[in-house]
Design an enzyme around this catalytic site. Structure first.
Site, mmCIF file in Angstrom:
data_model
loop_
_atom_site.group_PDB
_atom_site.id
_atom_site.type_symbol
_atom_site.label_atom_id
_atom_site.label_comp_id
_atom_site.label_asym_id
_atom_site.label_seq_id
_atom_site.Cartn_x
_atom_site.Cartn_y
_atom_site.Cartn_z
ATOM 1 N N GLY A 105 48.690 1.436 150.766
ATOM 2 C CA GLY A 105 48.209 1.216 149.320
ATOM 3 C C GLY A 105 47.278 1.306 148.829
ATOM 4 N NE ARG A 137 50.554 -7.551 157.110
ATOM 5 C CZ ARG A 137 49.791 -6.784 156.881
ATOM 6 N NH1 ARG A 137 48.270 -6.948 156.286
ATOM 7 N NH2 ARG A 137 49.602 -5.507 157.606
ATOM 8 C CB SER A 196 43.341 -6.989 145.326
ATOM 9 O OG SER A 196 43.806 -5.783 145.083
ATOM 10 N NE ARG A 219 51.596 -3.402 150.246
ATOM 11 C CZ ARG A 219 50.629 -2.781 151.298
ATOM 12 N NH1 ARG A 219 50.264 -1.916 151.510
ATOM 13 N NH2 ARG A 219 49.658 -3.345 149.896
ATOM 14 C CG ASP A 235 44.282 -6.288 156.157
ATOM 15 O OD1 ASP A 235 45.209 -6.775 154.923
ATOM 16 O OD2 ASP A 235 42.968 -5.882 155.389
HETATM 17 C C1 S3P Z 1 42.212 -3.117 150.895
HETATM 18 C C2 S3P Z 1 42.114 -4.331 150.589
HETATM 19 C C3 S3P Z 1 43.329 -5.003 150.924
HETATM 20 C C4 S3P Z 1 43.808 -5.083 152.136
HETATM 21 C C5 S3P Z 1 43.968 -3.905 152.326
HETATM 22 C C6 S3P Z 1 43.163 -2.856 152.546
HETATM 23 C C7 S3P Z 1 41.587 -1.913 150.494
HETATM 24 O O1 S3P Z 1 44.138 -4.949 150.196
HETATM 25 O O2 S3P Z 1 44.414 -6.069 153.199
HETATM 26 O O3 S3P Z 1 44.944 -3.806 154.115
HETATM 27 O O4 S3P Z 1 41.239 -0.554 151.362
HETATM 28 O O5 S3P Z 1 41.255 -2.334 149.334
HETATM 29 P P1 S3P Z 1 44.031 -6.212 148.988
HETATM 30 O O6 S3P Z 1 42.906 -5.948 148.632
HETATM 31 O O7 S3P Z 1 45.048 -5.841 147.692
HETATM 32 O O8 S3P Z 1 43.738 -7.205 148.963
#
Ligand code: S3P
Length: 434
Positions: free
Chosen positions: A100, A351, A173, A128, A320
């Site tokens: 993601g 999850r 986020s 997603r 996480d």
């Molecule tokens: C991350 C941000 C988080 C986290 C993902 C890694 C990142 O997601 O859950 O594993 O590296 O910016 P969100 O920012 O969408 O919560």
């Protein structure tokens, strides 16, 4: 694309004594992604020390290579990134695999390019939500389109000149925030982003370290068009990987584990605060700052935990780690309640469903709620069953730790998903149990 093969079942044998030893966890996944991307933005050779060997960060490197970036590998996970002459229009679709962070942050970068590109990912990533970045990037002028009424990957981007906006993100986020910051680095004018609670701030810290025009005022970030300085980047160990050892050490009697060189950025240390509130014996040693990031050694010793209430405000700092906190809660006296974690349903798997279903198989008293779960402890976990991973590395590792405490062995199906963030995971556990 990461090669995940369905292998035989992984056996997990209950421990007969405490976990003892000194370990290192893999390099931080979030910071590694950013180091590779921001290194490429400098258009100069940038050395990255201790780059993550996990599948997700390999996906970022593959996407960058698809855009013409040279990646050279040295020993000990050290790499050099050189985006000689800037990004080129890719000949093919860019595959972010399971990651993601790769697809969302690269969308921010590619929105301000001057070429056509398509980003996609594996089956999980294509399910997603992507509207969360497509909508605000579109407000900046991005020509960005996606399947299913602009909500799901593949994402098509026709690079164009962007303009800054003020965006008040409804979700805390780091991926949304970072996509906007990266778009802001090439946009005309000022880009201002706010979030309801502070999510991980690795992008802000690294960009300031690389001399970007970026300021932070509490939960508000302001960024302007910037050139980045080509500095060497050193990546700390991943606290999200350390979390499995912190919980195992906290709940397995007679354990004492020292985890070296862990990233201790305050926007990531929710796991330490929560475990301490539950009564865990955790100490931080050798605290230091490296390339703008806090790091240090973390020592965990076994102690009896107690149930606590975990509220919305801390969730972004521990997002996480919630599956492994559920495992800890099964061994805590009393009730643990997690609220405000609805976004857990949109990770590599849902999850909330995954952890509740799998821990129930082991005999845990855990109930799903719309935005979290409730665990009543302490429960003796039974074992003698097969757990599923939902193609999700963190569910696989949480199941493994739960298995160490069961009365009888368990087996885990498709355990190789751990390779997404932590290929060395079972080897380190086996060393600690010897
Ligand atoms: C991350 C941000 C988080 C986290 C993902 C890694 C990142 O997601 O859950 O594993 O590296 O910016 P969100 O920012 O969408 O919560």
């Amino acid at each position: 694309m990461v090669n995940i093969q369905v292998e035989k079942l992984k056996n997990v044998t209950p421990v007969t004594k405490g976990l003892n030893g000194t370990i290192k966890v893999p390099s931080d996944k979030s910071i590694s992604h950013r180091a590779a991307m921001f290194g490429a933005l400098t258009q100069q050779p940038v050395q990255i020390m201790n780059f993550s060997a996990g599948g997700d960060c390999k996906s970022t490197l593959e996407v960058l290579k698809g855009l013409g970036v040279e990646v050279t590998y040295q020993a000990e996970n050290n790499i050099t990134i050189f985006n000689n002459g800037g990004f080129k229009e890719p000949a093919n679709v860019l595959d972010a695999g399971n990651s993601g962070t790769t697809i969302r942050l690269m969308s921010g970068i590619l929105s301000g390019s001057n070429f056509y590109s398509v980003l996609t990912g594996d089956e999980s990533l294509r399910k997603r939500p992507m509207a969360r970045i497509i909508n605000p990037l579109s407000q900046m002028g991005a020509r960005i389109f996606a399947k299913n009424a602009n909500t799901k990957a593949p994402i098509t981007i026709i690079g164009t000149e962007l303009h800054g906006i003020t965006y008040n993100s409804p979700i805390a986020s780091a991926q949304i925030k970072s996509a906007m910051i990266l778009a802001g680095l090439s946009a005309q004018g000022e880009t201002v982003i706010t979030e309801p609670f502070k999510s991980r701030d690795h992008s802000e810290r690294m960009l300031q370290y690389l001399c970007a025009d970026l300021t932070v005022d509490d939960n508000k970030i302001t960024v302007k068009k910037s050139e980045l300085a080509p500095k060497t980047l050193i990546i700390p160990g991943d606290i999200s990987s350390a979390a499995f050892f912190l919980v195992a050490g906290a709940i397995i009697p007679d354990s004492e584990i020292l985890i070296k060189d862990v990233g201790l950025n305050p926007t990531r240390t929710g796991i330490i605060d929560i475990l301490k509130k539950m009564g865990a014996d955790i100490t931080i040693e050798e605290h230091r700052i490296e390339c703008g990031e806090d790091m240090g050694d973390v020592r965990i010793r076994y102690s009896q935990l107690k149930g606590i209430e975990i509220e919305e405000e801390i969730i972004p700092r521990v997002i996480d780690e919630l599956p492994i906190i559920a495992v800890a809660a099964t061994q805590a006296e009393g009730t643990t309640v997690i609220r405000g974690a609805e976004d857990l349903r949109h990770k590599e798997s849902d999850r909330i469903v995954a952890i509740c279903t799998e821990l129930k198989k082991l005999g845990a008293d855990i109930q799903e709620t719309p935005d979290g779960f409730i665990v009543n402890g302490k429960t003796k976990l039974k074992g003698n069953c097969i757990l599923n991973t939902y193609h999700d590395h963190r569910i696989a590792m949480s199941g493994y730790v739960a298995g160490l405490l069961c009365e009888e062995p368990i087996q885990i199906c498709e355990f190789e998903w751990v390779n997404i963030s932590f290929p060395e995971f079972p080897g380190i556990f086996e060393k600690l149990t010897q």
